[in-house]
Design an enzyme around this catalytic site. Sequence first.
Site, short mmCIF file in Angstrom:
data_model
loop_
_atom_site.label_atom_id
_atom_site.label_comp_id
_atom_site.label_asym_id
_atom_site.label_seq_id
_atom_site.Cartn_x
_atom_site.Cartn_y
_atom_site.Cartn_z
N ASP A 4 12.06 -26.43 -43.46
CA ASP A 4 10.92 -27.29 -43.74
C ASP A 4 9.86 -26.42 -44.42
OD1 ASP A 4 9.06 -29.55 -43.43
OD2 ASP A 4 8.10 -28.29 -41.92
N ASP A 6 5.78 -27.38 -45.04
CA ASP A 6 4.42 -27.42 -44.50
C ASP A 6 4.41 -27.12 -43.00
OD1 ASP A 6 2.87 -28.38 -46.87
OD2 ASP A 6 4.21 -30.10 -46.68
N THR A 105 11.56 -30.97 -47.43
CA THR A 105 10.16 -31.26 -47.14
C THR A 105 9.82 -32.72 -47.31
OG1 THR A 105 7.88 -30.72 -47.80
CG2 THR A 105 9.55 -30.63 -49.53
N SER A 106 8.87 -33.20 -46.51
CA SER A 106 8.36 -34.56 -46.67
C SER A 106 7.36 -34.64 -47.82
CB SER A 106 7.66 -35.02 -45.37
OG SER A 106 8.60 -35.18 -44.33
N LYS A 137 12.08 -38.19 -43.45
CA LYS A 137 11.97 -37.82 -42.05
C LYS A 137 11.10 -38.84 -41.32
CE LYS A 137 11.95 -32.91 -43.37
NZ LYS A 137 11.17 -31.65 -43.34
N ASP A 162 8.69 -27.66 -37.71
CA ASP A 162 7.49 -27.48 -36.89
C ASP A 162 6.95 -28.78 -36.32
OD1 ASP A 162 4.53 -28.02 -38.64
OD2 ASP A 162 6.49 -28.35 -39.54
#
Length: 210
Positions: A4, A6, A105-106, A137, A162
Amino acid sequence: MLFDMDGTLVDSEKLWGVALEDLAARAGGRLSTRARLAMVGTSMPVSMALFRDDMGQPDRPYQPDVDWLTDRVAELFADGLTWRPGARELLHEVRAAGLPTALVTSTGRRLAEVALKTLGAENFDVLVCGDEVARPKPDPEPYLTAAGLLGVPIGDCVAIEDSPSGVASAVAAGAVVLAVPSDVTLPSTDGIHLRSSLAGVDVKFLAALR
């Protein structure tokens, strides 16, 4: 390896927070801590739905806010991103070991490309962004997509996350999950390997995870 971005590799959630607070001020309000924390790790549509609800403006147009927020975050990202503890060392070791690696990543492609100026595009074989999947996600699609593009069975992949949304996505996909909370506390859950940071994590440690 599935990373991931961020809050996991870089401490960018704080920059998202600055931009969202700025957007809230433009909307004539103030973003609550509850809403901000609920946004961590979610897709842009989900975050904007939470934003509109928090502002008490359910009919607020979506796209102008997304465009403004993306521009503001791009400005903040362009000044450089701070690595999370141990993240840069682990990423470099993973690459030196020749392990297939994806960034999952989103965040949308435009902002991910800006972040790659800090992360290094050469450190990833595959990039899967939140605006490039039909179901972001916490759906498993992002991680299943990344594993498929790498040509590695998802059960042989370690995903590092995270946020609750990201952890749920990786677990549902069937990856081995290492959870390293940043802005949001993560509970100790069966089947999830939980650490306070990536400091001291190396390839040998990852290989021992099951």
